[in-house]
Design a protein around this motif. Structure first.
Motif, PDB file in Angstrom:
ATOM      1  N   GLY A   1       7.558  72.458 104.531  1.00  0.00           N
ATOM      2  CA  GLY A   1       6.435  72.187 104.914  1.00  0.00           C
ATOM      3  C   GLY A   1       5.326  72.159 103.830  1.00  0.00           C
ATOM      4  N   GLU A   2       5.492  72.705 102.957  1.00  0.00           N
ATOM      5  CA  GLU A   2       4.507  73.017 101.953  1.00  0.00           C
ATOM      6  C   GLU A   2       4.219  71.616 101.176  1.00  0.00           C
ATOM      7  N   THR A   3       2.759  71.552 100.660  1.00  0.00           N
ATOM      8  CA  THR A   3       2.269  70.663  99.993  1.00  0.00           C
ATOM      9  C   THR A   3       2.900  70.583  98.469  1.00  0.00           C
ATOM     10  N   ILE A   4       3.343  69.575  97.858  1.00  0.00           N
ATOM     11  CA  ILE A   4       3.733  69.831  96.545  1.00  0.00           C
ATOM     12  C   ILE A   4       2.935  68.476  95.616  1.00  0.00           C
ATOM     13  N   TYR A   5       2.728  68.777  94.736  1.00  0.00           N
ATOM     14  CA  TYR A   5       1.824  68.035  93.627  1.00  0.00           C
ATOM     15  C   TYR A   5       2.743  67.728  92.565  1.00  0.00           C
ATOM     16  N   PRO A   6       3.610  66.663  92.459  1.00  0.00           N
ATOM     17  CA  PRO A   6       4.689  66.314  91.326  1.00  0.00           C
ATOM     18  C   PRO A   6       4.420  66.306  89.938  1.00  0.00           C
ATOM     19  N   GLU A   7       3.275  65.971  89.686  1.00  0.00           N
ATOM     20  CA  GLU A   7       2.981  65.414  88.183  1.00  0.00           C
ATOM     21  C   GLU A   7       3.079  66.582  87.274  1.00  0.00           C
ATOM     22  N   SER A   8       3.661  66.777  86.196  1.00  0.00           N
ATOM     23  CA  SER A   8       3.579  67.769  85.037  1.00  0.00           C
ATOM     24  C   SER A   8       2.222  67.647  84.447  1.00  0.00           C
ATOM     25  N   PRO A   9       1.860  68.767  83.832  1.00  0.00           N
ATOM     26  CA  PRO A   9       0.941  68.673  82.770  1.00  0.00           C
ATOM     27  C   PRO A   9       0.581  67.299  81.828  1.00  0.00           C
ATOM     28  N   GLN A  10       2.104  67.356  81.434  1.00  0.00           N
ATOM     29  CA  GLN A  10       1.892  66.378  80.340  1.00  0.00           C
ATOM     30  C   GLN A  10       1.919  64.696  80.923  1.00  0.00           C
ATOM     31  N   GLU A  11       2.683  64.750  82.091  1.00  0.00           N
ATOM     32  CA  GLU A  11       2.648  63.256  82.661  1.00  0.00           C
ATOM     33  C   GLU A  11       1.214  62.926  83.239  1.00  0.00           C
ATOM     34  N   LEU A  12       0.348  63.957  83.813  1.00  0.00           N
ATOM     35  CA  LEU A  12      -1.136  63.672  83.965  1.00  0.00           C
ATOM     36  C   LEU A  12      -1.722  63.403  83.050  1.00  0.00           C
ATOM     37  N   ALA A  13      -1.648  64.139  81.866  1.00  0.00           N
ATOM     38  CA  ALA A  13      -2.421  64.025  80.554  1.00  0.00           C
ATOM     39  C   ALA A  13      -2.224  62.782  80.292  1.00  0.00           C
ATOM     40  N   THR A  14      -0.978  62.106  80.284  1.00  0.00           N
ATOM     41  CA  THR A  14      -0.672  60.753  79.390  1.00  0.00           C
ATOM     42  C   THR A  14      -1.303  59.768  80.228  1.00  0.00           C
ATOM     43  N   GLU A  15      -1.435  59.967  81.575  1.00  0.00           N
ATOM     44  CA  GLU A  15      -1.965  58.851  82.479  1.00  0.00           C
ATOM     45  C   GLU A  15      -3.482  58.794  82.278  1.00  0.00           C
ATOM     46  N   LEU A  16      -4.064  59.987  82.261  1.00  0.00           N
ATOM     47  CA  LEU A  16      -5.448  60.015  82.158  1.00  0.00           C
ATOM     48  C   LEU A  16      -6.012  59.789  80.818  1.00  0.00           C
ATOM     49  N   ALA A  17      -5.230  60.085  79.778  1.00  0.00           N
ATOM     50  CA  ALA A  17      -5.571  59.537  78.371  1.00  0.00           C
ATOM     51  C   ALA A  17      -5.615  57.907  78.368  1.00  0.00           C
ATOM     52  N   ALA A  18      -4.492  57.477  79.076  1.00  0.00           N
ATOM     53  CA  ALA A  18      -4.646  55.981  78.942  1.00  0.00           C
ATOM     54  C   ALA A  18      -5.674  55.206  79.813  1.00  0.00           C
ATOM     55  N   PHE A  19      -6.247  56.277  80.680  1.00  0.00           N
ATOM     56  CA  PHE A  19      -7.464  55.571  81.252  1.00  0.00           C
ATOM     57  C   PHE A  19      -8.821  55.546  80.366  1.00  0.00           C
ATOM     58  N   VAL A  20      -8.605  56.745  79.488  1.00  0.00           N
ATOM     59  CA  VAL A  20      -9.878  56.678  78.281  1.00  0.00           C
ATOM     60  C   VAL A  20      -9.496  55.738  77.271  1.00  0.00           C
ATOM     61  N   ARG A  21      -8.178  55.553  76.958  1.00  0.00           N
ATOM     62  CA  ARG A  21      -8.230  54.543  75.945  1.00  0.00           C
ATOM     63  C   ARG A  21      -8.336  53.009  76.327  1.00  0.00           C
TER      64      ARG A  21
ATOM     65  N   ALA B   1      -3.161  70.422  78.661  1.00  0.00           N
ATOM     66  CA  ALA B   1      -2.549  69.032  78.198  1.00  0.00           C
ATOM     67  C   ALA B   1      -3.572  68.170  78.196  1.00  0.00           C
ATOM     68  N   LEU B   2      -4.348  67.784  79.102  1.00  0.00           N
ATOM     69  CA  LEU B   2      -5.232  66.805  79.067  1.00  0.00           C
ATOM     70  C   LEU B   2      -6.136  66.812  77.908  1.00  0.00           C
ATOM     71  N   ARG B   3      -6.715  67.999  77.577  1.00  0.00           N
ATOM     72  CA  ARG B   3      -7.446  68.383  76.400  1.00  0.00           C
ATOM     73  C   ARG B   3      -6.832  67.593  75.008  1.00  0.00           C
ATOM     74  N   ASP B   4      -5.419  68.206  74.924  1.00  0.00           N
ATOM     75  CA  ASP B   4      -4.907  67.625  73.528  1.00  0.00           C
ATOM     76  C   ASP B   4      -4.650  66.174  73.640  1.00  0.00           C
ATOM     77  N   ALA B   5      -4.381  65.585  75.002  1.00  0.00           N
ATOM     78  CA  ALA B   5      -3.953  64.202  75.081  1.00  0.00           C
ATOM     79  C   ALA B   5      -5.287  63.318  74.753  1.00  0.00           C
ATOM     80  N   VAL B   6      -6.424  63.888  75.150  1.00  0.00           N
ATOM     81  CA  VAL B   6      -7.391  62.920  75.134  1.00  0.00           C
ATOM     82  C   VAL B   6      -8.219  62.955  73.787  1.00  0.00           C
ATOM     83  N   ALA B   7      -7.749  64.191  73.103  1.00  0.00           N
ATOM     84  CA  ALA B   7      -8.128  64.297  71.664  1.00  0.00           C
ATOM     85  C   ALA B   7      -7.546  63.697  70.591  1.00  0.00           C
TER      86      ALA B   7
END
Length: 930
Positions: free
Chosen positions: A266-286, A306-312
């Motif tokens: 019954g717990e809430t799970i957030y499924p995206e790994s650091p790399q997955e989230l970072a890749t998607e958000l870097a695409a928003f920037v690009r 991971a987000l810092r590295d991906a955006v850079a």
């Protein structure tokens, strides 16, 4: 500009991750919260366990965050009262800001400053909801609640105020108003960043779409707008793309670590790994040019690192200056104040001053029936609705306005024009309206008094404004005087109150021509020239007119003709907005030539007996006029093909089935559809595009067409058995018209295809997700309006980004084959969309295309090769036509100013500030320089 905004303009800034889920992971005790009574109140930890809160800030800063949010998300007095901590509101918010400030200052350097965002979340109330338990709070109370929290956070040293996870647009408006109230009282000004949250369907909880969000926040002049929480990045793509293309400010996105899931316990799970989230958000920037990214629920320091590295590692897309028309917004969607073709239509039936029916319903408090009247107007083509509740028989105009505005906001997608002479009534209406309304009206009849009482309301609520050309000398009668009064109002509204010119709508008024008085003989032509003069003298402003005033006092038949002719000439002069009842308007080309001439003579005062001749015509020929009307309603002579065409063009439903039956005696059902019905509807669309027909007439013609096709459909041969393929159909987001799509549906279904019809105003992510789900053979997109056709290339761009390969077929009145060829190329015309983008001029060409796409491989390959050749050739032709002539190049020294070919919103620029490789996509501007 604040340091935060300055840095945001230089590079992408990284926000921190979740505070709440990080605290939950620590499994803190009751004692940590200060006792069992306060367990769950994360904000109290800034007092009881400041070390824990500061450690989380430091972890995110160490991971590379530029911005950390204060632990004050539910730190408003209303939320703290739930724990008995309301009297500690200032202490908690002040301490939350101080902790974050200390953590940032400890790690900041001149080269890498760190910023504190004062987090201000929702109160848990839905003020614009119809649920009495959720809406038992007022706009003013919310405004004061957020004002109190803002003062404490700014006092603690925050660099910006972050309104996040808002689910009610009216609460978000109240929060912005509360902050600005404190600024006006002397509080240090900091940027406002507003981030509502959308559910997976791409709307706020109460149904507000991203267009309404953008229009409303834009009108409130927030410094940054974006989205956060609720979903992961994937579900935000369409909405963030829209903001990046339409917002006039910076854009942020702070999603969860994926769409939340329920775990086995019954717990809430957030499924995206650091790399997955970072890749998607870097695409928003690009891909879109997002300016700030970060993480909400479920994100950790690892996600931020991971987000810092991906955006850079990506090159941010440069967002161009947004030059788009102002919009009005309801609680559901937004409408451009500049319609193409003009005019914007304002339904005038919900007005107690002009409708006996509405007056009777208001006296009886029959609000549900008034909502039905509103619905009828919207279905008839009204873009906005004028609402007036003033009654001499009742003193409670403000009470009735509040009730009516709330009901209309919850059920009608058309934005409202709030019509009252009383500032108090205007204020009540605006405080209960979630979107961006239009105020009707202001003037200078008593000097500045009215303007100085109404303009602050317009500023606070972001409302657009109708201004009447009336000053201390009364209504302006000549075009010159109309322009002079308009200029005075403009200087106050734009110059002193900083309203955008496009939010200022001038009604230069007209007088009736029915009196024959000498001073009014030229009043119509002065109004027409006044419209033209105001548009010329005050660039960017809009114009409006209550058209029917010109004919007041004449008989109904004469009024209808004169109104129609007058409207036509006003639109030609530049009229943007008309208060009309479409049922009383006839297209100019449909009016009898003799009657047109009589009306033109009166409008332009061409002869002294113009009024007499018009009156005599309708008096002496009353029976003849009636007979003419009957004759017009009767069957015109000629072949059945022409009679059906005229029935659709002139919006005559009655008898259309009999006409179809007659046509079927000589033609097959497919021939009737292809050779009679479709050309008739194309004629309607072409006339609409040329401005000969206003939108309500197009919708009425579509109703005739729908009835004709429904009758014809029973005779079409339906191919039974296994499906030949699957096609997903949709009218694109922002467009509520679906006649063309419905025709395609009929043709495809009757030719053996499975059709998944998603309806109208469909977001692109919904279309693509459905195409993936059903493994579509093609996607069909329809649009009636030029503005909404811009959604079509997004389908290709999104597929390209996601690695999808669905062929796309586009059609509709707003587009043509050249448009299809242009959008078939990606990356500014350098790369063909390999699955193919195809234009279909009608439903049968659409069928041919689907047959080819689902048929033999050789036929499909041949079709794709041809489309690619045509697209590339068209692009080369455009480049050649647009390339500058081989004239003597300009010779400039760096920094020297010069007038160069440029988009109109630039003005003169210095050479060093122009990117010569990317000014216009059609040619390399470097050829102009040496």
């Amino acid at each position: 500009m604040s340091e935060y905004l300055r840095r945001l303009g230089e590079r992408v800034l990284i926000f921190d991750g979740a505070m709440g889920t990080q605290l939950m992971a620590l499994d803190l005790s009751d004692q940590d919260f200060g006792g069992a009574t306060y367990r769950g109140c994360n904000e109290t930890l800034v007092l009881t366990r400041p070390d824990v809160v500061r450690a989380i800030h430091e972890a995110y800063l160490a991971a590379g965050a530029d911005v950390v949010e204060t632990d004050s998300f539910t730190g408003s007095r209303l939320k703290l009262d739930e724990y008995g901590l309301g009297d500690r509101t200032r202490d908690i918010n002040l301490r939350a800001a101080t902790l974050a400030r200390e953590a940032c200052d400890a790690m900041a350097t001149p080269q890498w400053p760190r910023f504190v965002a004062g987090s201000m979340g929702p109160t848990g109330m839905l003020v614009s909801s119809s649920d009495p338990s959720l809406s038992k709070i007022t706009y003013e109370q919310l405004r004061d609640i957020y004002a109190e929290q803002a003062r404490a956070l700014v006092g603690g040293g925050v660099d910006l105020l972050l309104l996040e996870t808002m689910q009610d647009l009216l609460e978000l408006k109240a929060a912005v108003a509360g902050i600005r109230l404190e600024f006006a009282r002397g509080l240090r000004r900091v940027p406002i960043q507003a981030q509502p949250t959308l559910i997976t369907e791409g709307r706020m909880l109460l149904g507000t779409d991203i267009r309404a969000v953008c229009a409303t926040l834009d009108a409130l002049n927030v410094d940054v707008m974006g989205l956060n929480c609720s979903t992961g990045p994937a579900q935000m793509r369409d909405s963030i793309r829209y903001l990046c293309e339409n917002a006039r400010c910076f854009v942020s996105v702070v999603p969860n670590a994926g769409l939340p899931l329920m775990g086995p316990q019954g717990e809430t799970i957030y499924p995206e790994s650091p790399q997955e989230l970072a890749t998607e958000l870097a695409a928003f920037v690009r891909d879109f040019g997002v300016n700030a990214v970060g993480g909400c629920c479920g994100t950790t320091p690892e996600h931020i690192a991971a987000l810092r590295d991906a955006v850079a590692s990506v090159e941010p897309k440069r967002r161009s200056a947004v030059e788009r028309p102002q919009e009005a917004a309801s609680a559901i969607t937004a409408v451009s104040l500049e319609q193409q073709p003009r005019p914007l239509l304002v339904g005038e039936r919900i007005n107690s001053q002009g409708s006996r029916r509405i007056k009777r319903l208001l006296l009886a408090d029959s609000y549900d029936d008034i909502v039905l009247v509103a619905r009828e107007q919207v279905e008839g083509g009204a873009h906005l609705l004028d609402v007036c509740c003033a009654l001499t028989e009742r003193p409670d105009e403000d009470v009735q306005m509040r009730e009516l505005v709330r009901r209309l906001a919850q059920s009608i997608e058309a934005p409202l024009v709030i019509d009252s002479t009383e500032p108090k009534v205007l204020e009540v209406a605006l405080q209960n309206y979630p979107g961006r309304a239009v105020i009707n009206s202001v003037h200078l009849e008593s000097g500045r008094a009215k303007m100085d009482s109404v303009l602050p309301l317009a500023r606070e609520h972001g409302a657009a404004l109708v201004a009447l050309t009336i000053d201390e000398n009364g209504m302006a009668k000549t075009a010159q005087r109309k322009v002079e009064v308009a200029r005075r109002i403009y200087d106050i509204a734009v110059g002193e109150y900083a309203m955008p010119p496009g939010a200022l709508i001038f009604d230069d008024l007209t007088f009736t021509l029915a009196t024959g008085e000498a001073e009014f003989l030229d009043s119509a032509v002065e109004t027409i020239e006044g419209i033209r003069g105001i548009k010329s003298a005050l660039p960017g402003v809009l114009t409006s007119l209550g058209v029917s005033n010109v004919s007041f006092g004449l008989k109904p038949e004469a009024r209808a003709a004169l109104n129609s002719v007058f409207l036509h000439h006003c639109v030609e002069a530049g009229l943007d907005c008309a208060l009309v009842h479409p049922k009383e308007i006839t297209p100019y080309f449909e009016i009898d030539a003799g009657v047109r001439e009589l009306c033109d003579d009166l409008v332009f005062n061409r002869r002294p007996d113009a009024l007499t001749r018009l009156i005599e015509h309708f008096e002496a020929n009353a029976s003849a006029a009636g007979a003419a009307n009957e004759a017009q309603a009767e069957e015109p002579a000629g072949p059945i093909e022409e009679r059906i065409h005229q029935a659709i063009l002139r919006r005559r439903k009655d008898g259309i089935e009999a006409k179809i039956d007659e046509a079927l005696q000589a033609r097959t059902p497919v021939e009737v559809l292809n050779e009679i019905l479709l050309p008739a509807m194309k004629d309607v669309g072409d006339r609409f595009g040329r401005g000969e027909l206003i939108l309500p007439f197009v919708l009425q013609s579509a109703e005739v067409m729908k009835k004709a096709v429904a009758h014809l459909e029973q005779f079409l041969e339906r191919r039974e058995g296994a499906t030949k393929g699957t096609v997903v159909l949709a009218t694109v987001f922002g467009d509520v018209h679906d006649i063309g799509k419905n025709l395609v549906h009929t043709i495809l279904a009757n030719n053996g295809y499975t059709v998944v019809d998603l309806g109208k105003q469909v977001p692109m992510n919904v279309i693509l997700e459905k195409a993936v789900e059903v493994n579509a053979d093609a996607i069909g997109l329809s649009a009636l309006l030029v503005s909404t056709s811009k959604q079509m290339p997004i389908c290709l761009e999104e597929q390209d980004a996601r690695g999808l390969r669905f062929p796309v077929i586009v059609g509709g009145a707003a587009i043509n084959r050249d448009f299809g060829r242009r959008i078939a190329l990606l990356d500014a015309g350098t790369r063909f969309f390999e699955p193919g983008l195809f234009y279909a001029r009608d439903a049968f060409e659409g069928l041919d295309l689907v047959d080819a796409l689902t048929g033999e491989a050789a036929r499909r390959a041949e079709l794709l090769a041809r489309i690619k050749r045509e697209a590339v050739a068209a692009q080369a032709s455009r480049r050649t036509a647009a390339a500058p002539a081989a004239a003597t190049p300009l010779s400039l020294v760096k920094g020297e100013r010069a007038d160069v070919p440029q988009p109109p919103f630039w003005g003169t620029r210095t050479l060093e500030s122009i990117d010569l490789t990317d000014v216009w996509p059609c040619f390399d501007l470097r050829s102009l320089y040496r």
